[in-house]
Design an enzyme around this catalytic site. Structure first.
Site, short mmCIF file in Angstrom:
data_model
loop_
_atom_site.label_atom_id
_atom_site.label_comp_id
_atom_site.label_asym_id
_atom_site.label_seq_id
_atom_site.Cartn_x
_atom_site.Cartn_y
_atom_site.Cartn_z
N HIS A 12 6.25 -11.90 6.18
CA HIS A 12 5.98 -11.83 4.76
C HIS A 12 7.34 -11.31 4.13
O HIS A 12 8.32 -10.85 4.74
CB HIS A 12 5.00 -10.52 4.59
N GLN A 37 9.89 -4.28 11.32
CA GLN A 37 8.67 -5.05 10.95
C GLN A 37 7.66 -4.33 11.86
O GLN A 37 7.75 -3.99 12.79
CB GLN A 37 8.65 -6.26 11.73
N ILE A 66 0.71 -1.24 -0.12
CA ILE A 66 -0.03 0.07 0.01
C ILE A 66 0.81 1.27 -0.01
O ILE A 66 0.38 2.47 -0.32
CB ILE A 66 -0.95 0.01 1.10
P1 AMP Z 1 6.86 -4.59 7.53
O1 AMP Z 1 6.95 -3.07 7.99
O2 AMP Z 1 8.10 -5.37 6.92
O3 AMP Z 1 6.08 -5.36 8.46
O4 AMP Z 1 6.04 -4.40 6.10
C1 AMP Z 1 4.75 -4.45 6.46
C2 AMP Z 1 4.16 -3.68 5.02
O5 AMP Z 1 2.72 -3.99 4.91
C3 AMP Z 1 4.38 -2.21 4.84
O6 AMP Z 1 5.40 -2.00 3.83
C4 AMP Z 1 2.93 -1.56 4.61
O7 AMP Z 1 3.04 -0.65 3.61
C5 AMP Z 1 2.29 -2.85 4.23
N1 AMP Z 1 0.88 -2.81 4.26
C6 AMP Z 1 0.39 -2.42 5.64
N2 AMP Z 1 -1.05 -2.57 5.28
C7 AMP Z 1 -1.28 -3.04 4.09
C8 AMP Z 1 -2.63 -3.32 3.43
N3 AMP Z 1 -3.72 -3.00 3.78
N4 AMP Z 1 -2.18 -3.59 2.05
C9 AMP Z 1 -1.16 -3.48 1.50
N5 AMP Z 1 0.04 -3.18 2.09
C10 AMP Z 1 -0.14 -2.99 3.36
#
Ligand code: AMP
Ligand code: ZN
Length: 114
Positions: A100, A94, A31
């Site tokens: 992920h 994270q 996102i």
């Molecule tokens: P991390 O910070 O490594 O845990 O990665 C989490 C990622 O999820 C971040 O890059 C966010 O931008 C992404 N994210 C959070 N909510 C959403 C969502 N609803 N749809 C797509 N990506 C998301």
């Protein structure tokens, strides 16, 4: 995990557009993209983070890498190069505690990361 965002997304509860899905993983666009290609490869199984990964999940993680390779090729970044990253813990950056993998590419990435 009722309150887990990526469990909700990977189960289809959030109506997210998947760029790829199979029985083990989903892939969708981040996102808040940090590169022209920024996909998240998310196992359907809830594993909080790398610290909670079991040896029995080795095949799943191998599969994640195969999906990453396929996504890189489909997005035309296989030859130019890309990065596959899994952040672990607060200092690892994270923010979502469901394991992920970020697939980033389409620009020259810096090293070391900030
Ligand atoms: P991390 O910070 O490594 O845990 O990665 C989490 C990622 O999820 C971040 O890059 C966010 O931008 C992404 N994210 C959070 N909510 C959403 C969502 N609803 N749809 C797509 N990506 C998301
Ligand atoms: Zn989860």
């Amino acid at each position: 995990m009722a309150d887990c965002l990526f469990c909700k997304i990977s189960s289809g509860e959030m109506d997210t557009d998947f760029v790829y899905e199979d029985d083990q993983v989903v892939v969708f666009e981040d996102i808040n993209p940090q590169a022209p290609v920024h996909l998240l490869i998310v196992p359907k199984k809830h594993i909080a983070d790398l610290n909670h990964l079991e040896a029995s999940e080795n095949d799943l993680i191998g599969h994640v890498y195969q999906v990453a390779k396929k996504m890189a090729a489909e997005n035309g970044i296989d030859d130019s190069g890309y990065r596959l990253v899994s952040n672990c813990g607060d200092e690892g950056g994270q923010t979502v505690y469901h394991i992920h993998f970020h697939l980033l590419g389409g620009r020259e990435l810096q090293w070391p990361p900030g």
